[in-house]
Design a protein around this motif. Structure first.
Motif, PDB file in Angstrom:
ATOM      1  N   GLN A 156      38.897  58.650  31.603  1.00  0.00           N
ATOM      2  CA  GLN A 156      38.014  57.783  32.977  1.00  0.00           C
ATOM      3  C   GLN A 156      39.026  56.410  33.347  1.00  0.00           C
ATOM      4  O   GLN A 156      38.943  56.281  34.396  1.00  0.00           O
ATOM      5  CB  GLN A 156      36.626  57.322  32.271  1.00  0.00           C
ATOM      6  N   LYS A 157      39.647  55.824  32.409  1.00  0.00           N
ATOM      7  CA  LYS A 157      40.135  54.852  32.663  1.00  0.00           C
ATOM      8  C   LYS A 157      41.846  54.871  33.123  1.00  0.00           C
ATOM      9  O   LYS A 157      42.584  54.035  33.126  1.00  0.00           O
ATOM     10  CB  LYS A 157      40.344  53.884  31.738  1.00  0.00           C
ATOM     11  N   SER A 158      41.991  56.326  33.205  1.00  0.00           N
ATOM     12  CA  SER A 158      43.484  56.863  33.552  1.00  0.00           C
ATOM     13  C   SER A 158      44.690  56.185  32.475  1.00  0.00           C
ATOM     14  O   SER A 158      45.755  55.886  33.147  1.00  0.00           O
ATOM     15  CB  SER A 158      44.007  56.544  34.851  1.00  0.00           C
ATOM     16  N   LEU A 159      44.140  56.199  31.252  1.00  0.00           N
ATOM     17  CA  LEU A 159      45.259  55.593  30.355  1.00  0.00           C
ATOM     18  C   LEU A 159      46.044  57.003  29.906  1.00  0.00           C
ATOM     19  O   LEU A 159      47.203  56.759  29.831  1.00  0.00           O
ATOM     20  CB  LEU A 159      44.626  54.638  29.324  1.00  0.00           C
ATOM     21  N   LEU A 160      45.155  57.925  29.657  1.00  0.00           N
ATOM     22  CA  LEU A 160      45.685  59.075  28.982  1.00  0.00           C
ATOM     23  C   LEU A 160      44.706  60.158  29.703  1.00  0.00           C
ATOM     24  O   LEU A 160      43.942  60.052  30.050  1.00  0.00           O
ATOM     25  CB  LEU A 160      45.571  59.266  27.460  1.00  0.00           C
ATOM     26  N   THR A 161      45.732  61.402  29.653  1.00  0.00           N
ATOM     27  CA  THR A 161      45.191  62.632  30.605  1.00  0.00           C
ATOM     28  C   THR A 161      44.726  63.293  29.278  1.00  0.00           C
ATOM     29  O   THR A 161      45.172  63.355  28.072  1.00  0.00           O
ATOM     30  CB  THR A 161      45.981  63.427  31.116  1.00  0.00           C
ATOM     31  N   VAL A 162      43.717  64.431  29.420  1.00  0.00           N
ATOM     32  CA  VAL A 162      43.405  65.341  28.483  1.00  0.00           C
ATOM     33  C   VAL A 162      44.492  66.354  28.013  1.00  0.00           C
ATOM     34  O   VAL A 162      44.704  66.501  27.106  1.00  0.00           O
ATOM     35  CB  VAL A 162      42.217  66.392  29.185  1.00  0.00           C
ATOM     36  N   GLU A 163      45.437  66.628  29.014  1.00  0.00           N
ATOM     37  CA  GLU A 163      46.639  67.485  28.756  1.00  0.00           C
ATOM     38  C   GLU A 163      47.548  66.602  28.006  1.00  0.00           C
ATOM     39  O   GLU A 163      48.171  67.377  26.924  1.00  0.00           O
ATOM     40  CB  GLU A 163      47.309  67.660  30.018  1.00  0.00           C
ATOM     41  N   GLN A 164      47.721  65.345  28.036  1.00  0.00           N
ATOM     42  CA  GLN A 164      48.475  64.725  27.152  1.00  0.00           C
ATOM     43  C   GLN A 164      48.069  64.784  25.765  1.00  0.00           C
ATOM     44  O   GLN A 164      48.894  64.883  24.839  1.00  0.00           O
ATOM     45  CB  GLN A 164      48.780  63.265  27.558  1.00  0.00           C
ATOM     46  N   LEU A 165      46.884  64.551  25.754  1.00  0.00           N
ATOM     47  CA  LEU A 165      45.976  64.574  24.229  1.00  0.00           C
ATOM     48  C   LEU A 165      46.309  65.778  23.731  1.00  0.00           C
ATOM     49  O   LEU A 165      46.609  66.013  22.307  1.00  0.00           O
ATOM     50  CB  LEU A 165      44.755  63.924  24.479  1.00  0.00           C
ATOM     51  N   LEU A 166      45.989  66.874  24.368  1.00  0.00           N
ATOM     52  CA  LEU A 166      46.038  68.254  23.763  1.00  0.00           C
ATOM     53  C   LEU A 166      47.615  68.558  23.435  1.00  0.00           C
ATOM     54  O   LEU A 166      47.842  68.836  22.230  1.00  0.00           O
ATOM     55  CB  LEU A 166      45.559  69.365  24.678  1.00  0.00           C
ATOM     56  N   ALA A 167      48.533  68.227  24.249  1.00  0.00           N
ATOM     57  CA  ALA A 167      49.983  68.451  23.990  1.00  0.00           C
ATOM     58  C   ALA A 167      50.261  67.703  22.711  1.00  0.00           C
ATOM     59  O   ALA A 167      51.105  68.224  21.858  1.00  0.00           O
ATOM     60  CB  ALA A 167      50.821  68.051  25.236  1.00  0.00           C
ATOM     61  N   ARG A 168      49.814  66.481  22.789  1.00  0.00           N
ATOM     62  CA  ARG A 168      50.316  65.537  21.583  1.00  0.00           C
ATOM     63  C   ARG A 168      49.650  65.970  20.081  1.00  0.00           C
ATOM     64  O   ARG A 168      50.436  66.205  19.270  1.00  0.00           O
ATOM     65  CB  ARG A 168      49.950  64.234  21.881  1.00  0.00           C
ATOM     66  N   LYS A 169      48.539  66.432  20.422  1.00  0.00           N
ATOM     67  CA  LYS A 169      47.911  67.045  19.143  1.00  0.00           C
ATOM     68  C   LYS A 169      48.396  68.305  18.406  1.00  0.00           C
ATOM     69  O   LYS A 169      48.751  68.359  17.395  1.00  0.00           O
ATOM     70  CB  LYS A 169      46.215  67.356  19.530  1.00  0.00           C
ATOM     71  N   GLU A 170      49.168  69.085  19.500  1.00  0.00           N
ATOM     72  CA  GLU A 170      49.833  70.290  19.045  1.00  0.00           C
ATOM     73  C   GLU A 170      50.954  69.883  18.386  1.00  0.00           C
ATOM     74  O   GLU A 170      51.540  70.296  17.451  1.00  0.00           O
ATOM     75  CB  GLU A 170      49.929  71.331  20.145  1.00  0.00           C
ATOM     76  N   GLU A 171      51.788  68.932  18.891  1.00  0.00           N
ATOM     77  CA  GLU A 171      52.873  68.341  18.418  1.00  0.00           C
ATOM     78  C   GLU A 171      52.736  67.830  17.006  1.00  0.00           C
ATOM     79  O   GLU A 171      53.625  68.095  15.984  1.00  0.00           O
ATOM     80  CB  GLU A 171      53.505  67.194  19.144  1.00  0.00           C
ATOM     81  N   TRP A 172      51.580  67.134  16.874  1.00  0.00           N
ATOM     82  CA  TRP A 172      51.405  66.627  15.363  1.00  0.00           C
ATOM     83  C   TRP A 172      51.311  67.670  14.343  1.00  0.00           C
ATOM     84  O   TRP A 172      51.515  67.785  13.254  1.00  0.00           O
ATOM     85  CB  TRP A 172      50.152  65.645  15.246  1.00  0.00           C
ATOM     86  N   ARG A 173      50.315  68.875  15.062  1.00  0.00           N
ATOM     87  CA  ARG A 173      49.955  69.885  14.041  1.00  0.00           C
ATOM     88  C   ARG A 173      51.352  70.576  13.341  1.00  0.00           C
ATOM     89  O   ARG A 173      51.506  70.909  12.612  1.00  0.00           O
ATOM     90  CB  ARG A 173      49.191  70.829  14.740  1.00  0.00           C
TER      91      ARG A 173
END
Lengths: 206, 116
Positions: free
Chosen positions: B84-101
């Motif tokens: 909501q505060k445009s700090l991060l997007t859902v896409e960024q979070l999802l992509a990063r999660k897969e990188e960590w996995r």
């Protein structure tokens, strides 16, 4: 330790989500890693180490309990009402004159929380995690722990499902102390294995 | 300090000494939220609105109570507010999660997990 192996257990989804938030926000400069650690650090000594100290002191005074603890750590700590939130297995390893155990993990989640609370910042740091495997004696010396040359050092590598608790050696000169007094000698670091238990003068009024 | 204000607005599991966490990720999610607030990214009342609706939704679904359920709501609210505060997007979070996995699955135990 059974040589090198891949981390067989996937990280829990919640841990991945938090790591993602944390790493992206740090990269964007929206939060500082050091500031986060400082805040988390305030809670690390709560609850946890006191639980572990009770377990260790009991093992020092009660030989049968110690046997149960070394045989099945999870069942033995359950006698105190402590258990892993996700059912991870707890293995207790005993320090003796011949063997000194020390615990490490590559992941901040691999730590026996029910008995030790949250891990200290240094436990999660990359230098500790890589160096204690490579040069354990040197790392122990940096914690002020100098071991006789003949003592074998065993480094236990935790996983998401297996956590280790070191039972430090009972210090000399503590024969007259009660179980309760003994718990004051069992530091968090001695249960990770980077230090030895404190001497008898460390008890209150001692 | 900011933390005290937060504790007045949101009802955190706590004892005499302060918040109580069962697992490190809970403390991390908590600390990220406190630090973002301190940095002025959102106010505690904005946080309380979003977090409160997560709690309400979870209650309606009949999710369990206790620390874990509480901090799952906290985490969901944190993901929402950074969007909501445009700090991060859902896409960024999802992509990063897969990188960590991926990084976790391909890291030998004994080595720190790092993103390539």
């Amino acid at each position: 330790m059974a040589g090198n192996h891949k981390h067989s257990d996937p990280l829990p989804e919640t841990v991945l989500r938090v790591k993602s938030l944390e790493s992206l926000l740090i990269e964007k400069g929206l939060v500082e890693a050091a500031a986060l650690d400082a805040l988390i650090d305030r809670y690390e000594n709560k609850v946890g180490p006191k639980n572990g100290a009770k377990v260790v002191a009991r093992a020092w005074v009660d030989e049968e309990f110690k046997e149960r603890l070394l045989k099945d750590g999870s069942a033995a700590i359950a006698e105190f009402g402590f258990s892993g939130a996700q059912g991870e297995e707890l293995i207790a390893v005993e320090n003796t004159d011949k063997i000194h155990n020390v615990v490490v993990c590559t992941l901040c989640s691999c730590y026996p929380w029910p008995v030790l609370g949250l891990p200290p910042v240094w436990y999660k740091s990359a230098p500790y995690r890589s160096r204690v495997v490579r040069e354990p004696r040197k790392v122990l010396e940096e914690f002020g722990t100098k071991l006789p040359a003949g003592t074998e050092v065993r480094v236990w590598d935790s996983t998401a499902e297996t956590r280790y608790l070191v039972v430090p050696k009972r210090p000399e000169g503590t024969e007259g102390l009660s179980e309760d007094e003994l718990t004051q000698l069992v530091s968090r670091d001695s249960m990770i294995g980077v230090s030895e238990a404190l001497g008898p003068t460390a008890t209150k009024g001692g | 300090m900011q933390l005290d204000q937060a504790l007045e607005i949101v009802d955190i599991p706590r004892d005499d000494e302060g918040p109580v966490f069962e697992e490190p990720w809970q403390a991390q999610a908590f600390a990220i939220t406190v630090k973002l607030n301190e940095a002025g990214q959102f106010t505690w009342s904005e946080w309380a609105d979003i977090f409160g609706s997560e709690i309400a939704a979870a209650t309606q679904r009949g999710d369990g109570v206790g620390n874990e359920a509480y901090y799952l709501c906290w985490l969901a609210a944190l993901e929402k507010i950074v969007g909501q505060k445009s700090l991060l997007t859902v896409e960024q979070l999802l992509a990063r999660k897969e990188e960590w996995r991926h990084a976790a699955a391909h890291t030998e135990h004994g080595q720190p997990i790092k993103l390539s």
